[in-house]
Design an enzyme around this catalytic site. Structure first.
Site, PDB file in Angstrom:
ATOM      1  N   ASN A 171      16.837 -56.063  10.656  1.00  0.00           N
ATOM      2  CA  ASN A 171      17.386 -55.005   9.813  1.00  0.00           C
ATOM      3  C   ASN A 171      16.720 -53.657  10.078  1.00  0.00           C
ATOM      4  O   ASN A 171      17.387 -52.621  10.124  1.00  0.00           O
ATOM      5  CB  ASN A 171      17.231 -55.379   8.334  1.00  0.00           C
ATOM      6  CG  ASN A 171      17.789 -54.319   7.399  1.00  0.00           C
ATOM      7  OD1 ASN A 171      18.871 -53.784   7.617  1.00  0.00           O
ATOM      8  ND2 ASN A 171      17.033 -53.999   6.357  1.00  0.00           N
ATOM      9  N   HIS A 203      22.421 -53.546   4.559  1.00  0.00           N
ATOM     10  CA  HIS A 203      23.718 -52.883   4.404  1.00  0.00           C
ATOM     11  C   HIS A 203      24.695 -53.332   5.490  1.00  0.00           C
ATOM     12  O   HIS A 203      24.322 -53.456   6.650  1.00  0.00           O
ATOM     13  CB  HIS A 203      23.560 -51.367   4.525  1.00  0.00           C
ATOM     14  CG  HIS A 203      22.934 -50.710   3.341  1.00  0.00           C
ATOM     15  ND1 HIS A 203      21.597 -50.822   3.054  1.00  0.00           N
ATOM     16  CD2 HIS A 203      23.474 -49.910   2.380  1.00  0.00           C
ATOM     17  CE1 HIS A 203      21.328 -50.119   1.956  1.00  0.00           C
ATOM     18  NE2 HIS A 203      22.452 -49.564   1.526  1.00  0.00           N
TER      19      HIS A 203
END
Length: 319
Positions: A195, A163
């Site tokens: 991440n 994201h």
């Protein structure tokens, strides 16, 4: 016969005076010192100072965003005016969502940048307002099918769907939460060590700041940085994945603008390499001057004609 390309640009309601050129006022020798640190950290070439040109965006009228009912209620107005308070870093293929705004890179099938506005209200909502099990990654049907990323592109790639606007930043409703799972808000990220660790730590730090400041504005995006190779030349090399050739960024940036209760502004800016980083890495090691990000990303964050006056930049008090 020519093909008709569908425009990706949504009309955004913003007041006049939005610009594109940085006007932060700190000494040249400090800037060059930080640029030297960045070059050493990521093996960047020396960049000569250049004059920045001012570009003006005409004012537009506020309009309610029309979004597919699969994503969010089209009757809910976008928060774009507040999100883009400090102007656009760039104007290529702007897409307005209800709680974040992005510029989409049709060539690389990832965002150029994603902008968010965070506040205590958004951070302190009950967790039961949203459910991760009810959200799923979806292709963004507002993006033309020629340039759209799909879940199949990521399958078996070894990369996470990372994201840019973090889902946990948008828990006011399930609809806003789900909207962050559109693949137009996603870029390939190394999973273990990035991440799920360093980038996640930076997102958590951002939310912590949003609980302690009146407003926090966040801009995140990918970078493709040059590296000197064995022949002594600099090259920009990056992997692509899937049938649609989704670009894998070499680095990611995040810029934070914090506003205090006294309306003072502070700035933090980071570049992190998209690789497995040591556990509990010190995020301060990745703090860089914002113009370093601008130069390598091809972006300019603030209006030269009316630049924000920051009281602190990267922890350094200016006045």
């Amino acid at each position: 016969m020519s093909r008709k390309i569908i425009s990706l640009v949504s009309t955004i309601g913003l007041s006049a005076g939005l610009g594109t050129v940085l006007g932060i006022n700190y000494e040249r020798h400090n800037r060059e010192k930080h640029l030297s640190h960045l070059r050493d950290l990521f093996n960047l070439p020396t960049i000569k100072a250049a004059e920045k040109e001012s570009v003006k965006l005409p004012a537009t009228q506020n309009k309610t965003l029309t979004v597919s009912k699969d994503h969010v209620d089209a009757n809910v107005p976008s928060n774009a005016t507040q999100i883009m308070r400090f102007g656009f870093p760039g104007y290529d293929s702007i897409k307005t969502n209800h709680d974040y705004v992005l510029s989409y890179d049709k060539k690389n099938r990832v965002p150029h940048w994603v902008y968010e506005h965070l506040s205590r209200t958004k951070m302190n909502v009950p967790k039961n307002l949203t459910d991760r099990n009810q959200s799923e990654f979806l292709p963004d049907r507002a993006i033309h099918r020629y340039f759209r990323a799909t879940n199949e592109d990521y399958q078996g790639s070894g990369y996470d769907r990372g994201h840019l606007a973090a889902a946990a930043n948008h828990r006011l409703s399930q609809a806003s939460y789900q909207e962050t799972f559109l693949l137009s808000n996603i870029a390939p990220q190394v999973g273990n060590g990035f991440n799920r660790h360093a980038w996640n730590d930076l997102e958590k730090m951002t939310r912590s700041l949003a609980r302690n400041f009146k407003n926090v504005y966040v801009c995140s995006g990918p970078l493709y940085l040059p590296r000197r190779e064995s022949d002594g030349r600099n090259y920009i090399r990056y992997e692509v994945i899937g049938q649609n050739n989704i670009a894998v960024p070499t680095h990611f940036f995040k810029v934070l603008i914090m506003e205090t209760e006294q309306n003072d502004l502070e700035l933090l800016s980071f570049i992190l390499p998209n690789q497995c980083l040591p556990e509990k890495v010190d995020l301060n090691a990745f703090v860089v001057p914002i113009d370093s990000i601008e130069r390598v990303a091809g972006l300019v964050f603030f209006n030269e004609n009316n630049p924000p006056r920051f009281k602190k930049i990267n922890g350094r008090r200016l006045f």
